[in-house]
Design an enzyme around this catalytic site. Structure first.
Site, PDB file in Angstrom:
ATOM      1  N   GLY A  11       0.841  -1.205   0.000  1.00 18.51           N
ATOM      2  CA  GLY A  11       0.000   0.000   0.000  1.00 18.51           C
ATOM      3  C   GLY A  11       0.868   1.243   0.000  1.00 18.51           C
ATOM      4  NE  ARG A  72      -1.131  -4.974  -1.075  1.00 21.58           N
ATOM      5  CZ  ARG A  72      -1.809  -3.825  -0.920  1.00 21.58           C
ATOM      6  NH1 ARG A  72      -2.603  -3.375  -1.862  1.00 21.58           N
ATOM      7  NH2 ARG A  72      -1.683  -3.130   0.182  1.00 21.58           N
ATOM      8  CG  ASP A 103       2.512  -5.656   8.146  1.00 25.20           C
ATOM      9  OD1 ASP A 103       2.069  -5.347   7.013  1.00 25.20           O
ATOM     10  OD2 ASP A 103       1.788  -5.988   9.091  1.00 25.20           O
ATOM     11  NE  ARG A 171      -6.942  -4.777   5.371  1.00 24.30           N
ATOM     12  CZ  ARG A 171      -7.395  -4.167   4.286  1.00 24.30           C
ATOM     13  NH1 ARG A 171      -8.685  -4.037   4.084  1.00 24.30           N
ATOM     14  NH2 ARG A 171      -6.567  -3.687   3.389  1.00 24.30           N
ATOM     15  NE  ARG A 211     -22.346  16.849  27.884  1.00 21.81           N
ATOM     16  CZ  ARG A 211     -21.476  17.315  27.006  1.00 21.81           C
ATOM     17  NH1 ARG A 211     -21.462  18.580  26.682  1.00 21.81           N
ATOM     18  NH2 ARG A 211     -20.612  16.501  26.428  1.00 21.81           N
ATOM     19  CD  GLU A 222      -9.764  -0.511   6.443  1.00 27.07           C
ATOM     20  OE1 GLU A 222     -10.448  -0.621   5.423  1.00 27.07           O
ATOM     21  OE2 GLU A 222      -8.526  -0.321   6.420  1.00 27.07           O
ATOM     22  CG  HIS A 249      -8.292   4.047  -1.742  1.00 30.33           C
ATOM     23  ND1 HIS A 249      -9.353   3.184  -1.559  1.00 30.33           N
ATOM     24  CD2 HIS A 249      -7.179   3.284  -1.743  1.00 30.33           C
ATOM     25  CE1 HIS A 249      -8.888   1.951  -1.477  1.00 30.33           C
ATOM     26  NE2 HIS A 249      -7.583   1.982  -1.584  1.00 30.33           N
TER      27      HIS A 249
HETATM   28  P1  ADP Z   1       2.308  -3.775   2.827  1.00 33.41           P
HETATM   29  O1  ADP Z   1       3.779  -3.807   2.564  1.00 33.41           O
HETATM   30  O2  ADP Z   1       1.721  -2.418   2.645  1.00 33.41           O
HETATM   31  O3  ADP Z   1       1.963  -4.431   4.143  1.00 33.41           O
HETATM   32  P2  ADP Z   1       1.351  -6.174   1.426  1.00 33.41           P
HETATM   33  O4  ADP Z   1       1.023  -6.901   2.695  1.00 33.41           O
HETATM   34  O5  ADP Z   1       0.417  -6.260   0.287  1.00 33.41           O
HETATM   35  O6  ADP Z   1       1.584  -4.613   1.689  1.00 33.41           O
HETATM   36  O7  ADP Z   1       2.773  -6.710   0.973  1.00 33.41           O
HETATM   37  C1  ADP Z   1       3.409  -6.171  -0.173  1.00 33.41           C
HETATM   38  C2  ADP Z   1       4.136  -7.243  -0.935  1.00 33.41           C
HETATM   39  O8  ADP Z   1       5.177  -7.798  -0.112  1.00 33.41           O
HETATM   40  C3  ADP Z   1       3.312  -8.446  -1.321  1.00 33.41           C
HETATM   41  O9  ADP Z   1       2.540  -8.225  -2.480  1.00 33.41           O
HETATM   42  C4  ADP Z   1       4.387  -9.473  -1.570  1.00 33.41           C
HETATM   43  O10 ADP Z   1       4.991  -9.257  -2.834  1.00 33.41           O
HETATM   44  C5  ADP Z   1       5.408  -9.149  -0.494  1.00 33.41           C
HETATM   45  N1  ADP Z   1       5.198 -10.041   0.657  1.00 33.41           N
HETATM   46  C6  ADP Z   1       4.176 -10.034   1.552  1.00 33.41           C
HETATM   47  N2  ADP Z   1       4.281 -11.043   2.441  1.00 33.41           N
HETATM   48  C7  ADP Z   1       5.408 -11.718   2.112  1.00 33.41           C
HETATM   49  C8  ADP Z   1       6.094 -12.877   2.634  1.00 33.41           C
HETATM   50  N3  ADP Z   1       5.609 -13.547   3.677  1.00 33.41           N
HETATM   51  N4  ADP Z   1       7.230 -13.268   2.045  1.00 33.41           N
HETATM   52  C9  ADP Z   1       7.727 -12.618   0.966  1.00 33.41           C
HETATM   53  N5  ADP Z   1       7.135 -11.530   0.423  1.00 33.41           N
HETATM   54  C10 ADP Z   1       6.007 -11.075   0.969  1.00 33.41           C
END
Ligand code: ADP
Length: 319
Positions: A11, A72, A103, A171, A211, A222, A249
């Site tokens: 994101g 993603r 994360d 979330r 009051r 959300e 958004h």
């Molecule tokens: P954000 O970084 O905003 O939390 P996402 O959770 O969609 O967004 O993660 C972004 C991208 O990071 C994912 O589309 C994927 O390519 C990669 N990613 C997420 N989880 C893992 C994982 N467990 N191992 C390797 N790459 C990951």
């Protein structure tokens, strides 16, 4: 280290651009070549990689979004796909990578590091939910966007003596709801970290009305439930004239605030320093206004915690 790369993933958040700018300029300041990887991990495995110069990051410090774009790629969890990414980096002679994201993106950075390719994570998300930092890049901007909306909604809520439910992003983490609710003077703030009692909310609204309060603002993260769902529940419990506003958004966009620009500049530059020092596998952050860095694996093992005192304060001030 002679060549480093930078990508944004997951994101997007306002402030990613000043973070990219800091990585590029700090790298060039230290005589490194800096490469931009476009479209996150998807661009990485496709080799969408271009060298960035000082001018490449000119005129972006004030822009929302990310000039490197984001994407993603669920397949990046697969070690073979990660190897493809490492091969692309090696093809360009890149020896270290700065990953700006949330994360999920950190998980990707962690995986690459475990496979022997040093990465440093820079926290870029409006959710403020990354362990190892008190603030993430983009949170302050999103917060100000929400407050601007809340102030406007308050005007119309007062005019019509209405109760407004405002659904904000978050979330798993209630930071955006909590901070915006506190700063915007909301009567009730619903966050994923705490439950709620509809009867209690209805009683508080009634007391306010007795009051002479002309309006009520309820901020719902959300992750608790949708604003529409909550509105239906509230309608059943009370006879208030209720309206619902889902901010959506717009919270992700906009020119980054001064706070986010400075934070992004500091964290982006620190990430480059760590790579130069040969310290891959780190996650940078800020604590008590000081730059900190943690082992990215250790950082991800921790859990972001909400400031419970702030939550209590919000309840005390909205009686
Ligand atoms: P954000 O970084 O905003 O939390 P996402 O959770 O969609 O967004 O993660 C972004 C991208 O990071 C994912 O589309 C994927 O390519 C990669 N990613 C997420 N989880 C893992 C994982 N467990 N191992 C390797 N790459 C990951």
């Amino acid at each position: 280290m002679k060549k480093i790369g930078v990508l944004t993933s997951g994101g997007d958040s306002p402030g990613m651009n000043p973070a990219i700018r800091a990585v590029v300029r700090k790298g060039i300041f230290h005589d490194l070549e800096v490469y931009g990887i476009y479209n996150g991990y998807a661009g990485l495995i496709n080799g969408n990689i271009k060298r960035l110069e000082l001018g490449s990051v000119g005129d972006i410090i004030h822009r929302g979004g990310t000039m490197l774009h984001s994407a993603r790629l669920p397949e990046f969890k697969n070690p073979e796909v990660q190897q493809q990414g490492i091969k692309q980096l090696q093809k360009h002679g890149i020896e270290g990578l700065v990953v700006i994201g949330g994360d999920g993106s950190y998980m990707g950075a962690k995986a690459l590091t475990e496979q022997g390719f040093p990465c440093v994570g820079v926290p870029g998300t409006i959710d403020n939910d990354i362990p190892g930092t008190e603030f993430t890049i983009g949170f302050d901007t999103a917060l100000n966007t929400v407050i601007d909306a809340l102030d406007k909604i308050r005007d119309t809520a007062t005019s019509h003596e209405r109760t407004f439910i405002i659904e904000v992003m978050g979330r798993d983490a209630g930071d955006l709801a909590l901070w915006s609710g506190l700063a915007g003077g909301a009567e009730t703030i619903l966050i994923p970290e705490a439950g709620y009692d509809m009867q209690d909310i209805a009683d508080r609204l009634r007391k306010g009305q007795e009051r002479g309060k002309k309006h009520s603002l309820i901020v719902v993260a959300e992750g608790v439930c949708s604003g529409i769902e909550f509105g239906k529940e509230l309608e059943k419990a009370t006879d208030f004239d209720t309206r619902i506003s889902v901010l959506g958004h717009i919270q992700r966009g906009g020119s980054p605030t001064a706070f986010d620009r400075v934070l992004a500049s500091r964290l982006g530059a620190r990430a480059v320093e760590l790579l130069i020092e040969g310290k891959g596998g780190r996650a940078v952050g800020i604590e008590m206004n000081r730059l900190v860095d943690y082992d990215i694996i250790e950082a991800l093992g921790r859990k972001h915690t909400l400031d419970i005192d702030l939550y209590k304060l919000s309840q005390e001030l909205s009686i």
